[in-house]
Structure formats: C-alpha cells, structure tokens
Design a protein around this motif. Structure first.
Motif, PDB file in Angstrom:
ATOM      1  N   LYS A 184       0.819  -1.218   0.000  1.00 60.22           N
ATOM      2  CA  LYS A 184       0.000   0.000   0.000  1.00 60.22           C
ATOM      3  C   LYS A 184       0.849   1.262   0.000  1.00 60.22           C
ATOM      4  CE  LYS A 184      -3.917  -2.176   2.367  1.00 60.22           C
ATOM      5  NZ  LYS A 184      -4.763  -2.177   3.597  1.00 60.22           N
ATOM      6  N   THR A 185       1.933   1.254   0.768  1.00 58.43           N
ATOM      7  CA  THR A 185       2.839   2.402   0.816  1.00 58.43           C
ATOM      8  C   THR A 185       4.032   2.127  -0.090  1.00 58.43           C
ATOM      9  OG1 THR A 185       2.223   2.905   3.112  1.00 58.43           O
ATOM     10  CG2 THR A 185       4.280   3.847   2.293  1.00 58.43           C
ATOM     11  N   VAL A 186       4.214   2.965  -1.104  1.00 59.43           N
ATOM     12  CA  VAL A 186       5.355   2.832  -2.014  1.00 59.43           C
ATOM     13  C   VAL A 186       6.385   3.881  -1.610  1.00 59.43           C
ATOM     14  CG1 VAL A 186       6.133   2.942  -4.413  1.00 59.43           C
ATOM     15  CG2 VAL A 186       3.880   1.983  -3.873  1.00 59.43           C
ATOM     16  N   TRP A 187       7.469   3.429  -0.984  1.00 58.24           N
ATOM     17  CA  TRP A 187       8.484   4.349  -0.488  1.00 58.24           C
ATOM     18  C   TRP A 187       9.342   4.898  -1.620  1.00 58.24           C
ATOM     19  CZ3 TRP A 187       8.012   6.073   4.243  1.00 58.24           C
ATOM     20  CH2 TRP A 187       7.426   5.280   5.220  1.00 58.24           C
ATOM     21  N   ARG A 188       9.677   6.172  -1.536  1.00 57.50           N
ATOM     22  CA  ARG A 188      10.645   6.779  -2.456  1.00 57.50           C
ATOM     23  C   ARG A 188      12.018   6.705  -1.797  1.00 57.50           C
ATOM     24  NH1 ARG A 188       8.525  11.552  -3.016  1.00 57.50           N
ATOM     25  NH2 ARG A 188       9.907  12.689  -1.597  1.00 57.50           N
ATOM     26  N   LEU A 189      12.983   6.121  -2.488  1.00 55.99           N
ATOM     27  CA  LEU A 189      14.315   5.951  -1.916  1.00 55.99           C
ATOM     28  C   LEU A 189      15.044   7.289  -1.897  1.00 55.99           C
ATOM     29  CD1 LEU A 189      15.442   2.597  -3.587  1.00 55.99           C
ATOM     30  CD2 LEU A 189      14.116   2.957  -1.490  1.00 55.99           C
ATOM     31  N   GLU A 190      15.531   7.665  -0.712  1.00 52.48           N
ATOM     32  CA  GLU A 190      16.253   8.922  -0.544  1.00 52.48           C
ATOM     33  C   GLU A 190      17.508   8.660   0.275  1.00 52.48           C
ATOM     34  OE1 GLU A 190      13.350  11.503   1.228  1.00 52.48           O
ATOM     35  OE2 GLU A 190      12.485  12.051  -0.717  1.00 52.48           O
ATOM     36  N   GLY A 191      18.320   9.687   0.428  1.00 50.55           N
ATOM     37  CA  GLY A 191      19.570   9.513   1.150  1.00 50.55           C
ATOM     38  C   GLY A 191      20.457   8.497   0.455  1.00 50.55           C
ATOM     39  N   ASN A 284      10.047   3.446  -5.245  1.00 52.62           N
ATOM     40  CA  ASN A 284      10.294   4.440  -6.281  1.00 52.62           C
ATOM     41  C   ASN A 284      11.741   4.904  -6.199  1.00 52.62           C
ATOM     42  OD1 ASN A 284      10.349   7.471  -7.255  1.00 52.62           O
ATOM     43  ND2 ASN A 284       8.553   6.521  -8.211  1.00 52.62           N
ATOM     44  N   PHE A 285      12.440   4.774  -7.319  1.00 50.49           N
ATOM     45  CA  PHE A 285      13.840   5.194  -7.396  1.00 50.49           C
ATOM     46  C   PHE A 285      14.023   6.058  -8.632  1.00 50.49           C
ATOM     47  CE2 PHE A 285      18.190   4.204  -9.056  1.00 50.49           C
ATOM     48  CZ  PHE A 285      18.881   4.975  -8.142  1.00 50.49           C
ATOM     49  N   ASN A 286      14.404   7.295  -8.418  1.00 50.96           N
ATOM     50  CA  ASN A 286      14.609   8.247  -9.518  1.00 50.96           C
ATOM     51  C   ASN A 286      13.392   8.345 -10.433  1.00 50.96           C
ATOM     52  OD1 ASN A 286      17.126   9.002  -8.654  1.00 50.96           O
ATOM     53  ND2 ASN A 286      18.261   7.848 -10.203  1.00 50.96           N
ATOM     54  N   GLY A 287      12.200   8.309  -9.830  1.00 52.49           N
ATOM     55  CA  GLY A 287      10.976   8.438 -10.609  1.00 52.49           C
ATOM     56  C   GLY A 287      10.477   7.155 -11.222  1.00 52.49           C
ATOM     57  N   LEU A 288      11.205   6.044 -11.051  1.00 55.23           N
ATOM     58  CA  LEU A 288      10.793   4.748 -11.597  1.00 55.23           C
ATOM     59  C   LEU A 288      10.225   3.877 -10.489  1.00 55.23           C
ATOM     60  CD1 LEU A 288      13.918   3.897 -13.801  1.00 55.23           C
ATOM     61  CD2 LEU A 288      11.717   4.769 -14.612  1.00 55.23           C
ATOM     62  N   ASN A 289       9.108   3.222 -10.750  1.00 49.17           N
ATOM     63  CA  ASN A 289       8.571   2.241  -9.815  1.00 49.17           C
ATOM     64  C   ASN A 289       9.177   0.882 -10.143  1.00 49.17           C
ATOM     65  OD1 ASN A 289       7.032   4.033  -8.367  1.00 49.17           O
ATOM     66  ND2 ASN A 289       5.145   3.610  -9.467  1.00 49.17           N
ATOM     67  N   LEU A 290       9.926   0.345  -9.208  1.00 49.50           N
ATOM     68  CA  LEU A 290      10.665  -0.895  -9.407  1.00 49.50           C
ATOM     69  C   LEU A 290      10.347  -1.874  -8.287  1.00 49.50           C
ATOM     70  CD1 LEU A 290      14.081   0.789 -10.275  1.00 49.50           C
ATOM     71  CD2 LEU A 290      12.561  -0.343 -11.915  1.00 49.50           C
ATOM     72  N   ILE A 291      10.650  -3.154  -8.534  1.00 55.19           N
ATOM     73  CA  ILE A 291      10.388  -4.212  -7.547  1.00 55.19           C
ATOM     74  C   ILE A 291      11.688  -4.589  -6.846  1.00 55.19           C
ATOM     75  CG2 ILE A 291       9.538  -6.557  -7.209  1.00 55.19           C
ATOM     76  CD1 ILE A 291       7.390  -4.554  -8.097  1.00 55.19           C
TER      77      ILE A 291
END
Length: 323
Positions: A184-191, A284-291
């Motif tokens: 349900k929650t799609v985290w955006r990778l940061e740091g 989400n990494f750099n605007g891409l939804n990945l598994i």
C-alpha cells in the motif's frame, strides 16, 4: 539500540545487541536475521529452536511494530575472550516449509491459494491474508520435495497461465500470499549513498514459440503459439518453450506473450534504511517504480540498506517464467 529483541517472550536483549542485519530475497521464503550480542555472566542460555522476535519503529511512525516475528533461532555460536560474544541466525517460521519435505497429490482445478491453505493446515501454520489467485491449475503429483518448492511451482504455473505474481510471506498475523508490488505504501528511496545500473540484452526474448509434445520422434513438434515482440529493435532472440501443463492454443498464446521481454534493466542501491521494506515490494527510485528482488537492512539509528531492484517484467521472467 532502539530495536527490541525479545527471547522466549521473556528476556529483553536490547542492551546486549551489537548489530542486527535483516535479509530478504525473492529466492528465499524465510526472512533472515543475523544478530551479534555481547554475553554477560548472568546471560540466559540461547539454543536453536528458541523463539525470538525483532521489533522496531518504522520510518515516519512513533509506535514499535514486529519486523521479524514469529522467529526461531536456527544457529548460534559464541567466542570467548575478555568479553564473550554470540552470533545468532534467526528465521521466520516459514523456514519449516523450506526445510521440510513431503509428497502431495492435487487434483485438477484447484488454485494456488487453495493449495497453500492445505499446506498450512497440514503443518499447523496460522494463515493471514490469502487472496484468491483465481487461475485453475492442472493436476499435480509432487514426489518427495520441499513444501516451499511445491508452493512456488503452483505460483509459477499461475503466472504462466496469465495470472498475477504472488509470493508466500510470514507476518506477525500469520502466513500470507503477497502480490508482487502490492504494498500500500510505495516508499521513495532517498539519502542515496551509492547506485549502480545495469542494462543488458543477455536474457532478452523477442520471439517465443510454444511447442506441444510429439508422439513421433521423427516428426516435428506441433506449434501451439508464436508471439513476437521487439524484433525490429533488438533482432530475433527466440525462445522455445515446451510445458506439459500448456495444452490449449489460448494457454500457449498467453504463455508466449508473457515471456517476451526487452532489454534487462536492474539497479543496486545503498541508502538510508526503511526498515519495513521487503523483497517483492514496489519502491520508487529516480521516478521509476521498481520491484525489490533482494534487500539487506543494517538496523541502527540511522540504519542503512542495500537493495537489488528490477522492473516488473524482469521479475516475472527471472523468478516465475524460467524453468
């Protein structure tokens, strides 16, 4: 350390913990923890088979939740010097499905969901959410092999027949079937500390031919279906598929189309830890939804994690369609 480690639902080891690493992968069923602790003189004994749980506060939350529970101590070893140290390997209890073998016969027409429920009943495993995988499966005769291999065979057949991708996953509520990318929650990778990208045509498939069996060894096999993809862009890279469970032209066409894939694309990312991310989750990494295909959490304040990421189609090809 802010992470709670409780042994036998009785002993809080939090002040003794030196490090905790959690690892998860689409190649394994059981969530794994490696725990290093210092051992005082009055330390309670730890033995393989003991119950253990690891809890922590998720990013952005305030309450502690179980991260690996129910867990079981699988290996333990110690070294003694001026200070005694112990290293523990812990798994969630799906490890018993990976280590236990059986023989099973399933009639035609059942689903992967129904068969998972039967395995859980046979092994007295509590169930949580088990959505309907819907796809009707062929008759299966599983000779001596692990329960996990049977479960994955059913889930792979589901995908080959055009169904969704699911994996078994243990939670504190019980064993569930988790839909790949269904968090349900799609985290955006940061740091981001480091990120590498790989692109390849090594496993690209632009044409698939599905063959039926032939009664005459001197005659060519019957072609059930042919599907073509990005042949103009990447050339003809053909895969031949023969699957005894695929008997109709419609099923063959679905299988052929599902095996088409463009260039392989994968990422390896090291970043600030998000301690609830599991293999199979979408991020989400750099605007891409990945598994997430694998993840290693080095728990701490702050912690760090290393992830392997792939596209949805690459996950399907690598983990569900390959024989």
């Amino acid at each position: 350390m802010s992470y709670e480690v409780v042994l036998q639902n009785k002993y809080d080891l939090r002040e003794l913990v030196e490090s905790i690493t959690l690892t998860d992968s689409l190649d394994q069923i059981a969530y794994q923890a490696s725990i290093a602790i210092k051992v005082p003189a009055d330390f309670p004994g730890i033995e393989p088979g003991h119950e253990i749980r690891i809890s922590g506060v998720p990013f952005g939350a305030s309450n502690r939740v179980p991260l690996l529970h129910p867990g079981v101590v699988w290996d333990c070893g110690s070294t003694a010097g001026q200070t005694k140290h112990m290293n523990l390997t812990v798994y969630d209890r799906t490890i018993y499905l990976a280590k236990s073998e059986d023989e099973c016969l399933f009639a035609k027409g059942g689903t992967a969901s129904q068969r998972l429920k039967q395995h859980a009943a046979n092994w007295s495993i509590k169930l949580a959410s088990v959505p309907d995988t819907k796809t009707k499966l062929n008759k299966a005769v599983y000779r001596a092999q692990t329960i996990y291999s049977m479960i994955m065979a059913d889930l792979k057949e589901t995908v080959k027949s055009g169904g969704d991708m699911f994996i078994p996953r243990m939670t504190s509520a019980g064993l569930e079937l988790f839909k790949i990318g269904g968090n349900k929650t799609v985290w955006r990778l940061e740091g981001i500390e480091e990120a590498t990208q790989s692109r390849t045509l090594e496993e690209t498939v632009t044409r698939v031919k599905v063959l039926g069996s032939s009664a005459d060894e001197n005659a060519p096999s019957k072609v059930l279906a042919i599907a073509s993809g990005q042949t103009a862009e990447y050339g003809v890279l053909q895969r031949i598929v023969q699957d005894e469970n695929v008997k109709t032209a419609d099923a063959a066409k679905k299988l052929a189309e599902s095996m088409l894939t463009g260039k392989g694309l994968s990422y390896s990312v090291s970043c600030i830890d998000l301690n609830t991310v599991r293999a199979g989750d979408q991020v989400n990494f750099n605007g891409l939804n990945l598994i997430v295909t694998s993840v290693s959490h080095q728990l701490g304040d702050p912690g760090h994690m290393t992830l392997e990421l792939a596209t949805y189609e690459d996950v399907k090809r690598r983990y569900f369609l390959e024989h």
